[in-house]
Design a protein around this motif. Structure first.
Motif, PDB file in Angstrom:
ATOM      1  N   VAL A 120       4.225 -20.311 -12.266  1.00 29.13           N
ATOM      2  CA  VAL A 120       3.123 -19.550 -12.920  1.00 29.13           C
ATOM      3  C   VAL A 120       3.136 -19.800 -14.505  1.00 29.13           C
ATOM      4  O   VAL A 120       1.977 -19.912 -14.883  1.00 29.13           O
ATOM      5  N   VAL A 123       1.422 -23.060 -15.238  1.00 31.34           N
ATOM      6  CA  VAL A 123       0.082 -22.964 -15.000  1.00 31.34           C
ATOM      7  C   VAL A 123      -0.757 -22.107 -16.076  1.00 31.34           C
ATOM      8  O   VAL A 123      -1.776 -22.609 -16.570  1.00 31.34           O
ATOM      9  N   SER A 183       1.272 -30.615 -11.323  1.00 27.67           N
ATOM     10  CA  SER A 183       2.340 -29.835 -10.622  1.00 27.67           C
ATOM     11  C   SER A 183       3.019 -30.534  -9.638  1.00 27.67           C
ATOM     12  O   SER A 183       4.231 -30.445  -9.250  1.00 27.67           O
ATOM     13  N   SER A 244      -2.427 -24.557  -1.533  1.00 26.72           N
ATOM     14  CA  SER A 244      -2.419 -23.917  -2.948  1.00 26.72           C
ATOM     15  C   SER A 244      -3.426 -22.955  -3.410  1.00 26.72           C
ATOM     16  O   SER A 244      -4.456 -22.863  -2.879  1.00 26.72           O
ATOM     17  N   TYR A 245      -2.898 -21.818  -4.142  1.00 26.50           N
ATOM     18  CA  TYR A 245      -3.930 -20.887  -4.409  1.00 26.50           C
ATOM     19  C   TYR A 245      -3.737 -20.561  -5.762  1.00 26.50           C
ATOM     20  O   TYR A 245      -4.674 -19.798  -6.449  1.00 26.50           O
ATOM     21  N   VAL A 246      -2.580 -20.610  -6.203  1.00 23.95           N
ATOM     22  CA  VAL A 246      -2.114 -20.013  -7.803  1.00 23.95           C
ATOM     23  C   VAL A 246      -3.262 -20.835  -8.715  1.00 23.95           C
ATOM     24  O   VAL A 246      -4.112 -20.408  -9.616  1.00 23.95           O
ATOM     25  N   GLN A 249      -6.779 -20.263  -8.398  1.00 21.30           N
ATOM     26  CA  GLN A 249      -7.050 -18.683  -8.813  1.00 21.30           C
ATOM     27  C   GLN A 249      -7.338 -18.607 -10.378  1.00 21.30           C
ATOM     28  O   GLN A 249      -8.082 -18.127 -10.966  1.00 21.30           O
ATOM     29  N   MET A 250      -6.193 -19.296 -10.986  1.00 20.25           N
ATOM     30  CA  MET A 250      -6.151 -19.271 -12.707  1.00 20.25           C
ATOM     31  C   MET A 250      -7.052 -20.127 -13.574  1.00 20.25           C
ATOM     32  O   MET A 250      -7.304 -19.884 -14.397  1.00 20.25           O
ATOM     33  N   ASN A 261      -7.109 -19.334  -1.561  1.00 22.42           N
ATOM     34  CA  ASN A 261      -7.582 -18.261  -2.207  1.00 22.42           C
ATOM     35  C   ASN A 261      -8.250 -17.463  -1.068  1.00 22.42           C
ATOM     36  O   ASN A 261      -8.055 -15.881  -1.211  1.00 22.42           O
ATOM     37  N   PHE A 264      -5.503 -15.513   0.754  1.00 21.29           N
ATOM     38  CA  PHE A 264      -4.825 -14.564  -0.049  1.00 21.29           C
ATOM     39  C   PHE A 264      -5.675 -13.329   0.002  1.00 21.29           C
ATOM     40  O   PHE A 264      -5.046 -12.295   0.284  1.00 21.29           O
TER      41      PHE A 264
END
Ligand SMILES: Nc1ncnc2c1ncn2[C@@H]1O[C@H](COP(=O)(O)OP(=O)(O)OP(=O)(O)O)[C@@H](O)[C@H]1O
Ligand SMILES: [Mg+2]
Lengths: 321, 369
Positions: A120, A123, A183, A244-246, A249-250, A261, A264
């Motif tokens: 995190v 990112v 990543s 993937s969602y982080v 999201q960011m 997302n 989540f």
């Protein structure tokens, strides 16, 4: 005593003992949860976030006009992430495998170095780097210009000037692809590198010797030679990319909402576990169906190839007599 | 000149401080079976790799058909290599392996098919065409490697110890096969080996290499019978050396006085003078050991020395004897045949006579004072 029993792994009992832990692990943490997830989709949900009675209501709710687009987006972005990762990882793995052993260990080790920092945090660092005043922003504008120009050149789109003000790399699909590639690329390099370690590089010399250019030898000899590593690399990147969602999201803003997302959001924010389960199932199906088709097609192709070669052999043998 | 088909012109290659190939010049004729023979690490592979385009010489040029190919990349030279480990492409079938160079040359499919089939026939592997390399035996892989390198008819075929990985029987079989293939295709073969037997039985000419330089370049018989120097004499086959000084000359023959050894008579083909120092090489198979002295011969006398048998090694085709004569250890062979079986047997510590005809010694080196 039968000869087979000399090898402990060959006896039935020993085989069970050896493979059982793996089976149990898979059953407990993969098969059973998957069945539970599937079962949840045939339940309704309760107001306090629980799983309700058996019903088809969840699947009916899933007929949301947004979902096909989101699934498609997820597949498309995962595809680009996988493609870029592989394209970049291949020469990288090749280069590492050809280094002398001292450098090899240093470089292979440093590929794993980013994992010492929290995902995190990394990112989040990208968020700063992709700031509209940063140099990556200008790179992005250049990339858009070149892309537009090229699309116009091959006649796929009419040439339109870039709207610089509204084209920020932050909160765009490009940012998601870029950071995802960043990543996941170690997961692509490592299996290819492992396969390349076992690759016999004198084969490339043999190909050169027979008249192949460097690129042709790389394409026709090296790539098939590391095929197993390549397949693992594709799976190692594609699967996490799908879920993937982080990163979206960011860095993806409102444009780039992926299935991760949505899952989540449904599961944590709206506390609708059955709905989230249905989305996960939907995504799994939309990945597995094409893969299944591809495998079936490949199998048929192999059978055909074999038939062709056997026919050729038969022809040769006939012509000899 | 039409003979100057392949030319190495003062070629030198260094790896760091080590000189792998040192100022080598040689000329190979078209259609020739030419061997590079030398001990391990003498630079044979390096020489071959420079011709293949995998190493660049530090100085000197390489010409093929009169064209300077020194700086061409490997894929632009009409030279193919049969690698020691075969280097067959494991992901392709035998058929595709062989077709590789033809496909690259963009030949039309019918021609490719025809030529691959033809060469598969030649190496007698038509029925294995759809197999993968790891499904073949060593000898079959070897044949595929040769076929793959020959199928688009290169100007030169380079073979780097192609038989090293095969067992003795298969090696002998492949030797004959290689010879047949060479006769059939008429392509120039450049053959690298450290096995003198292979080189002798196949080659038109042999270059004996030591420490990066050519010691002798001649036909097989010449190299064996008339070695240019001590290295060649000892590397090719076994031999006994006698170092000494010429003390007298009688007609075509001279007498050599060695330290601690009676005088030896030898054929003076190099017209040496009294007082010159020489190394005399006498091959073991040219010497005899017998319990009784030989009958005197007409013309030149025979070199006869009383000796004691130290060691006897039975080797099937022949028996090897180690004898001591005047403190010198000398070895000699005696083949087994009906005729010789009738001779009296010789055993350890027997007193015997060691003898050879003066014509059978060869003076390999004239040491200048
Ligand atoms: N790439 C290289 N880097 C450094 N030294 C090398 C390299 N290739 C060869 N050499 C050295 O050059 C010398 C000649 O090597 P080469 O491989 O030509 O020997 P060879 O005659 O083929 O021996 P063998 O019969 O064992 O194959 C050897 O001493 C070797 O150590
Ligand atoms: Mg070698």
């Amino acid at each position: 005593m039968k000869k087979d029993n000399l090898n402990p792994l060959k006896s039935k009992k020993a085989e069970w003992v050896v493979t059982l832990p793996g089976f149990v692990w898979l059953a407990l943490f993969f098969a059973i949860p998957a069945v539970i997830v599937l079962a949840f989709t045939f339940h309704g949900h309760t107001a306090n976030g629980g799983v309700g009675d058996w019903s088809m209501s969840t699947w009916r709710e899933l007929v949301d006009p947004d979902y096909p687009a989101i699934v498609w987006n997820t597949l498309r972005i995962s595809f680009w992430v996988t493609l870029w990762s592989i394209v970049l990882a291949l020469p990288c793995a090749y280069a590492i495998a050809r280094m002398n052993s001292k450098w090899k260990n240093i470089v292979a080790g440093s590929i794993m170095l980013p994992f010492w920092t929290s995902f995190v945090v990394r990112v989040f660092a990208w968020k700063t780097m992709l700031h509209p005043d940063g140099w990556l922003q200008s790179c992005y504008i250049t990339w858009l210009t070149v892309k537009n120009w090229m699309l116009a050149w091959i006649g796929l789109a009419s040439h339109a000037p870039i709207d610089v003000a509204s084209s920020t790399i932050l909160d765009s699909e490009a940012a998601v692809v870029l950071v995802s590639v960043y990543s996941f690329i170690p997961f692509a390099i490592m299996p290819i590198y492992t396969a390349a370690e076992k690759f016999d590089f004198s084969l490339l010399e043999a190909a050169r010797d027979l008249g192949a250019s460097n690129f042709y030898a790389f394409r026709k000899i090296f790539i098939p030679g590391v095929k197993q590593g390549l397949i693992s690399a594709i799976l190692m990147v594609f699967i996490p990319a799908i879920g993937s969602y982080v990163i979206p999201q960011m860095l993806g803003g409102t444009d780039c909402v992926l299935i991760g997302n949505k899952i989540f959001m449904r599961a944590i924010q709206m506390r609708n576990i059955p709905h989230a389960s249905a989305l996960a199932t939907l995504m799994a199906v939309s990945v597995l169906v094409p893969i299944g088709c591809a495998m079936w097609w490949k199998r048929r192709q192999n059978a055909r190839d074999r038939k062709r070669l056997e026919a050729q052999t038969a022809r040769l043998l006939v012509s000899r007599h | 000149m039409t003979n100057d088909f392949l030319v190495f012109d003062h070629v030198t290659k260094r790896f760091g401080a080590m000189t792998a190939v040192n100022d080598v010049s040689l000329t190979v004729k078209k259609g020739e079976f030419f061997s590079l023979l030398g001990p391990s690490g003498c630079g044979k592979t390096t020489l071959l790799r420079m011709l293949g385009g995998f190493e660049r010489p530090d100085s000197g040029r390489i010409y093929l058909e009169g064209k300077d190919i020194t700086d061409l990349p490997p894929n632009q030279r009409r030279v193919h290599t049969v690698f020691q480990n075969y280097a067959l492409f494991p992901t392709m079938t035998i058929w595709d392996n062989i077709a590789f160079s033809l496909k690259l040359a963009k030949k039309d499919p019918e021609e490719i098919e025809e030529r691959v089939d033809e060469i598969l026939e030649m190496i007698q592997l038509s029925d294995q065409a759809w197999k993968y390399p790891n499904q073949l035996s060593g000898g079959q892989k070897q044949r595929v490697a040769i076929a793959r390198a020959l199928v688009d008819r290169p100007l030169v075929l380079l073979l780097d110890e192609p038989l090293a990985a095969l067992d003795l029987k298969l090696r002998q079989h492949m030797l004959i096969e290689l010879d047949t293939i060479h006769d059939q295709v008429g392509i120039t073969f450049l053959y690298v080996t450290h096995d003198q037997g292979e080189a002798m039985s196949l080659s038109d000419r042999i270059a004996v290499i030591n420490k990066g330089t050519i010691e002798q370049l001649d036909g097989p018989a010449k190299i064996y019978e008339a070695p240019a120097n001590r290295f060649v004499a000892s590397f090719i086959g076994d031999t006994n050396f006698f170092s000494g000084e010429i003390v007298s000359i009688e007609g075509d023959y001279c007498f050599i006085q060695c330290e601690n050894f009676p005088q030896i008579q030898a054929f003076n083909d190099k017209n040496l003078k009294v007082g010159q120092k020489v190394d005399l090489s006498v091959r073991p198979e040219k010497m005899r050991v017998t319990p009784t002295p030989p009958l005197p011969e007409k013309g030149a006398g025979i070199n006869v020395y009383p000796s004691k048998v130290n060691d006897i090694v039975y080797q099937g085709v022949y028996t090897r004897y180690w004898v001591t004569s005047s403190g010198c250890k000398i070895h000699t062979l005696r083949p087994h045949s009906r005729f010789l079986l009738d001779q009296e047997p010789i055993t350890w510590n027997d007193d015997v006579f060691l003898w050879w005809h003066p014509d059978d010694g060869y003076m390999v080196e004239v040491k200048e004072d």
